[in-house]
Design a protein around this motif. Structure first.
Motif, short mmCIF file in Angstrom:
data_model
loop_
_atom_site.label_atom_id
_atom_site.label_comp_id
_atom_site.label_asym_id
_atom_site.label_seq_id
_atom_site.Cartn_x
_atom_site.Cartn_y
_atom_site.Cartn_z
N GLY A 130 4.57 5.52 -6.24
CA GLY A 130 3.40 4.66 -6.09
C GLY A 130 3.76 3.28 -5.58
O GLY A 130 4.92 2.95 -5.35
N GLY A 131 2.76 2.47 -5.39
CA GLY A 131 2.94 1.14 -4.84
C GLY A 131 3.00 1.18 -3.33
O GLY A 131 3.46 2.16 -2.73
N SER A 132 2.51 0.14 -2.71
CA SER A 132 2.44 0.11 -1.25
C SER A 132 3.82 0.14 -0.61
O SER A 132 4.03 0.82 0.39
CB SER A 132 1.65 -1.10 -0.77
OG SER A 132 2.24 -2.30 -1.22
N THR A 133 4.77 -0.58 -1.19
CA THR A 133 6.11 -0.62 -0.60
C THR A 133 6.78 0.75 -0.63
O THR A 133 7.35 1.19 0.37
CB THR A 133 6.99 -1.67 -1.30
OG1 THR A 133 6.34 -2.94 -1.20
CG2 THR A 133 8.35 -1.76 -0.66
N ASN A 134 6.73 1.44 -1.76
CA ASN A 134 7.31 2.78 -1.84
C ASN A 134 6.66 3.73 -0.85
O ASN A 134 7.34 4.54 -0.21
CB ASN A 134 7.18 3.36 -3.26
CG ASN A 134 8.21 2.80 -4.20
OD1 ASN A 134 9.33 2.51 -3.80
ND2 ASN A 134 7.84 2.64 -5.45
N GLU A 135 5.35 3.64 -0.73
CA GLU A 135 4.64 4.52 0.20
C GLU A 135 5.06 4.22 1.65
O GLU A 135 5.32 5.14 2.42
CB GLU A 135 3.13 4.35 0.02
CG GLU A 135 2.33 5.34 0.81
CD GLU A 135 0.85 5.27 0.50
OE1 GLU A 135 0.12 6.16 0.96
OE2 GLU A 135 0.40 4.33 -0.18
N ILE A 136 5.14 2.95 2.00
CA ILE A 136 5.55 2.56 3.36
C ILE A 136 6.97 3.04 3.64
O ILE A 136 7.25 3.56 4.71
CB ILE A 136 5.43 1.03 3.55
CG1 ILE A 136 3.97 0.63 3.59
CG2 ILE A 136 6.15 0.58 4.81
CD1 ILE A 136 3.74 -0.88 3.49
N LEU A 137 7.88 2.87 2.67
CA LEU A 137 9.26 3.28 2.88
C LEU A 137 9.38 4.80 3.02
O LEU A 137 10.13 5.29 3.87
CB LEU A 137 10.15 2.77 1.75
CG LEU A 137 10.36 1.25 1.72
CD1 LEU A 137 11.07 0.83 0.44
CD2 LEU A 137 11.10 0.76 2.95
#
Length: 190
Positions: A130-137
């Motif tokens: 979860g979280g935007s950074t994890n999703e982007i990565l």
């Protein structure tokens, strides 16, 4: 990609860029920094002595950028699938972090009309931290790894054979995605 989806993608990329603000050891992708040439971005190399070099992307220790890791293999029957298997296995370099949940499985991958259709089981979505950074990565690593191959220009991520809107609510993946150079950490040339 619709204007709305493009705007969301740009906002998310700006967030990633802003989180990395103040870093002095990176060269922005596409910059005209001295010593940086177009060939510095590695592409799968032509087989030499039945070997192929594959570039895979993992998260940096600070979980802000992606960084490349290369592997030289005996020429596999399906280099694209081998690249995804390397991505799912995780990095060899201890300074990099895996981006795919260990329970996620690759169901299939096919390339048609310069688009890679990569199909995972639902664990890619359900076990994403979860979280935007994890999703982007996670999405960036999949897309950038596959677009290392010249025959792939975009990537459509599927879950159990179906198009989904998002992995964890922040980035629209309902349409094929293009490579994102801005998320790749570039070494400083000395």
């Amino acid at each position: 990609m619709s204007y709305r989806k493009l705007a969301v993608w740009m906002i998310l990329m700006m967030m990633v860029w802003l989180m990395g603000g103040g870093c002095t050891d990176t060269v922005p992708a596409g910059s005209d920094a001295p010593g940086r040439r177009a060939e510095d971005v590695s592409q799968p190399k032509a087989p030499a002595n039945n070997k192929v070099t594959i570039t895979v992307y993992f998260a940096t220790k600070d979980a802000i950028y992606l960084a490349p890791e290369t592997a030289t293999l005996d020429k596999p029957a399906n280099p694209v699938q081998s690249a995804m298997e390397l991505l799912m296995a995780g990095p060899k370099n201890k300074d990099l972090l895996p981006v795919i949940p260990p329970v996620a499985k690759l169901i299939s991958i096919k390339v048609k009309d310069k688009i890679a259709y990569v199909n995972f089981n639902d664990k890619l979505k359900k076990q994403n931290p979860g979280g935007s950074t994890n999703e982007i990565l996670t999405i960036g690593a999949i897309v950038n790894t596959l677009t290392e191959f010249p025959e792939i220009k975009k990537v459509q991520i599927l879950i159990d054979g179906k198009v989904v809107q998002t992995l964890s609510g922040h980035l629209d993946i309902s349409e094929p995605l293009s490579r994102s150079e801005g998320i790749i950490k570039q070494p400083v040339k000395k």
